[in-house]
Write an enzyme that holds these catalytic residues in place. Structure first.
Site, PDB file in Angstrom:
ATOM      1  N   PRO A 114       0.817  -1.220   0.000  1.00  0.00           N
ATOM      2  CA  PRO A 114       0.000   0.000   0.000  1.00  0.00           C
ATOM      3  C   PRO A 114       0.847   1.265   0.000  1.00  0.00           C
ATOM      4  CG  PRO A 114       0.177  -0.830   2.225  1.00  0.00           C
ATOM      5  CD  PRO A 114       0.905  -1.823   1.346  1.00  0.00           C
ATOM      6  N   THR A 116       0.199   3.882   1.779  1.00  0.00           N
ATOM      7  CA  THR A 116       0.203   4.486   3.110  1.00  0.00           C
ATOM      8  C   THR A 116       1.344   3.979   3.996  1.00  0.00           C
ATOM      9  OG1 THR A 116      -1.471   2.845   3.663  1.00  0.00           O
ATOM     10  CG2 THR A 116      -2.224   5.097   3.219  1.00  0.00           C
ATOM     11  N   ASN A 117       1.722   2.715   3.833  1.00  0.00           N
ATOM     12  CA  ASN A 117       2.802   2.122   4.636  1.00  0.00           C
ATOM     13  C   ASN A 117       3.735   1.317   3.728  1.00  0.00           C
ATOM     14  OD1 ASN A 117       1.526   2.814   7.325  1.00  0.00           O
ATOM     15  ND2 ASN A 117      -0.042   1.442   6.520  1.00  0.00           N
ATOM     16  N   GLY A 197      -5.854  -0.481  -1.517  1.00  0.00           N
ATOM     17  CA  GLY A 197      -7.182   0.082  -1.656  1.00  0.00           C
ATOM     18  C   GLY A 197      -8.216  -0.967  -2.014  1.00  0.00           C
ATOM     19  N   GLY A 215      -9.286  -5.847   5.028  1.00  0.00           N
ATOM     20  CA  GLY A 215     -10.329  -4.897   4.707  1.00  0.00           C
ATOM     21  C   GLY A 215     -10.105  -3.564   5.390  1.00  0.00           C
ATOM     22  N   CYS A 250      -4.644   1.997   9.185  1.00  0.00           N
ATOM     23  CA  CYS A 250      -6.072   1.700   9.234  1.00  0.00           C
ATOM     24  C   CYS A 250      -6.502   1.159  10.587  1.00  0.00           C
ATOM     25  CB  CYS A 250      -6.450   0.717   8.130  1.00  0.00           C
ATOM     26  SG  CYS A 250      -5.621  -0.874   8.242  1.00  0.00           S
ATOM     27  N   GLU A 340     -14.175   5.805   7.768  1.00  0.00           N
ATOM     28  CA  GLU A 340     -12.733   5.669   7.980  1.00  0.00           C
ATOM     29  C   GLU A 340     -12.024   6.877   7.392  1.00  0.00           C
ATOM     30  OE1 GLU A 340      -9.182   2.412   7.202  1.00  0.00           O
ATOM     31  OE2 GLU A 340     -10.736   2.683   5.672  1.00  0.00           O
ATOM     32  N   LEU A 418      -3.490  -7.046   9.068  1.00  0.00           N
ATOM     33  CA  LEU A 418      -4.462  -7.460  10.066  1.00  0.00           C
ATOM     34  C   LEU A 418      -5.723  -7.990   9.389  1.00  0.00           C
ATOM     35  CD1 LEU A 418      -4.050  -4.445  12.530  1.00  0.00           C
ATOM     36  CD2 LEU A 418      -2.636  -6.502  12.283  1.00  0.00           C
TER      37      LEU A 418
END
Length: 461
Positions: A114, A116-117, A197, A215, A250, A340, A418
């Site tokens: 992703p 984001t990380n 995503g 998710g 997330c 979110e 996760l």
């Protein structure tokens, strides 16, 4: 050649090379594998700061300081757990039942990374895949190609120097949806690890390959009246967790649900910890800045600081503001900030009692976070038992969601992937680890006479 064709070609080459490397690596002992994994950790640890800075600059999400700690957690912290785990060879042997479990690697792992990380997820997935005896090909988000490729290069070179075959670890640099799809669907790909995503996760599920996917996480946190004397610590935990790397995780808190008895005091402590409560007008502006007309998050607002988001929404905040907070009365599409938010923004609800708090948390989970994570701040075991009935894979008690969910402040498996369980269509609700990347076969000896079947069950008939 257009971008899709280049990406498809590179994906095919990478999987072919990874498959050949896996065949050479297959049969390596756990001791040999651990030596290679440790060599990667030794090589990547001193680079964690530089890679965090690369990720922040390239993606324009989050901040380099916090990305350093994400990288270190996934290098040093995950390895400390992995070194104690056995993944290949004999895992256990029960003399009484005469059953032996043997772990074998799955093969080639296709790992979606992703934006984001990015670097931290590459570190986590590479260490996990190789620890389990697999080869791995990473497919980063297009906005994170350089930092991901550099992370994979450092780990691949260290692994090869320690004896791993060339091609065991690689990262695509020509990345499109079509190329990532080819990587997942390739006949030599064994399993997909999907973090990204919604569109990419759906593509992973439809690839036809066994898939470990995660998710979204609309994470509620309930604060009960028994915390009345510790609200300063509760506020600091929530603010710190949600502001870390500007809210790109997330698993961080998304909505506070406060018992009415302590809600005013908690509001005050949240302000003291760096939270800014928006007026209703400011909250409306903020919602329009973060979310588009169809309710999807606007990418340019992901991983931005609270002060920057306020500027974009046209209002001022104190310079030390860490998190923006919007007091809401309902959950749903008509209230975008109840969804979110991958930035340092929280929703805040008051609940008349714990049953009302339970129902509100259930609403939040059902609005885009089902199966992920829930936190409870309470000293009342009955409240823990009640909220433990909610559909979340992780119920965290008296700890920040970020640090608890990833397995640092609680004794869960350390992970940056996760699972959200069948609640959201995932195969697992676990913290995903190397143990999810092996096949386990049982060698079982006869321990009761097979002819006894007729005597034992014939009487029943």
């Amino acid at each position: 050649m257009d971008a899709d064709l280049r990406s498809i070609a590179q994906a095919r080459q990478a999987v072919t090379a990874a498959s050949a490397a896996f065949e050479k690596f297959r049969g390596a002992s756990q001791e040999t594998i651990d030596r290679i994994v440790e060599a990667m950790v030794v090589a990547i640890e001193p680079e964690c700061g530089r890679l965090g800075e690369m990720a922040a600059i390239e993606t324009r999400y989050g901040n380099a300081h916090d990305k350093l700690y994400k990288n270190l957690f996934n290098a040093v912290g995950v390895w400390e757990w992995l070194r104690q785990v056995r993944c290949v060879g004999v895992l256990w042997h029960d003399e009484t039942t005469k059953v032996m479990a043997v772990g074998e690697p799955m093969g080639v792992v296709a790992a979606l990374i992703p934006v984001t990380n990015p670097t931290s997820t590459v570190i986590f997935k590479v260490l996990s895949a190789v620890k389990a005896g697999n080869a791995i090909v990473c497919a980063p988000h297009p906005r994170a190609v350089r930092c991901c490729a550099e992370t994979a290069r450092i780990m691949a070179e260290a692994a090869e120097a320690a004896g791993a075959p060339k091609g065991l670890i690689s990262c695509l640099t020509e990345v499109t949806l079509e190329g990532s799809g080819e990587l997942m669907r390739h006949r030599r790909t064994s399993v997909v690890m999907a973090t990204g995503g919604t569109a990419m996760v759906r593509a992973a599920y439809s690839s036809g390959k066994p898939t470990l996917a995660v998710g979204p996480g609309n994470v509620p946190v309930y604060v009960g009246p028994s915390m009345v004397n510790e609200l300063d610590e509760v506020a600091e935990q929530i603010i710190n967790s949600k502001s870390f790397d500007y809210g790109t995780a997330c698993v961080a808190e998304q909505a506070i649900v406060a018992h009415r008895r302590i809600a005013p005091a908690l509001r005050n402590e949240m302000r003291l910890a760096g939270g800014y409560f928006c007026t209703s007008r400011e909250a409306d502006r903020l919602g329009r800045v973060i979310f588009g007309q169809r309710g999807s998050i606007i990418p340019s607002t992901v991983g931005q600081s609270a002060v920057r988001l306020a500027e974009l929404a046209g209002f001022d905040t104190p310079p030390r503001t860490r998190v923006l907070i919007a007091a809401l009365d309902e959950v749903g599409r008509q209230h975008p900030l109840s969804h979110e938010k991958l930035n340092p923004v929280l929703a805040f609800y008051e609940a008349a009692d714990r049953d009302a708090g339970y129902r509100r948390c259930e609403e939040v989970l059902n609005f885009g976070g089902i199966g992920h994570t829930l936190a409870v701040h309470t000293h009342d075991p009955d409240e823990v038992a009640l909220f433990g009935k909610l559909p979340a894979g992780r119920i965290l008690v008296n700890t920040p969601c970020l640090y608890g969910g990833m397995g640092y402040s609680v004794d869960l498996e350390p992970s940056f992937m996760l699972g959200t369980g069948t609640w959201s269509g995932s195969i697992s609700s676990d913290n995903i680890t190397a143990l999810h990347l092996i096949n386990i076969k049982r060698i079982a000896y006869q321990n009761r006479p097979w002819r006894d079947l007729w005597d034992e069950f014939g009487r029943v008939g």
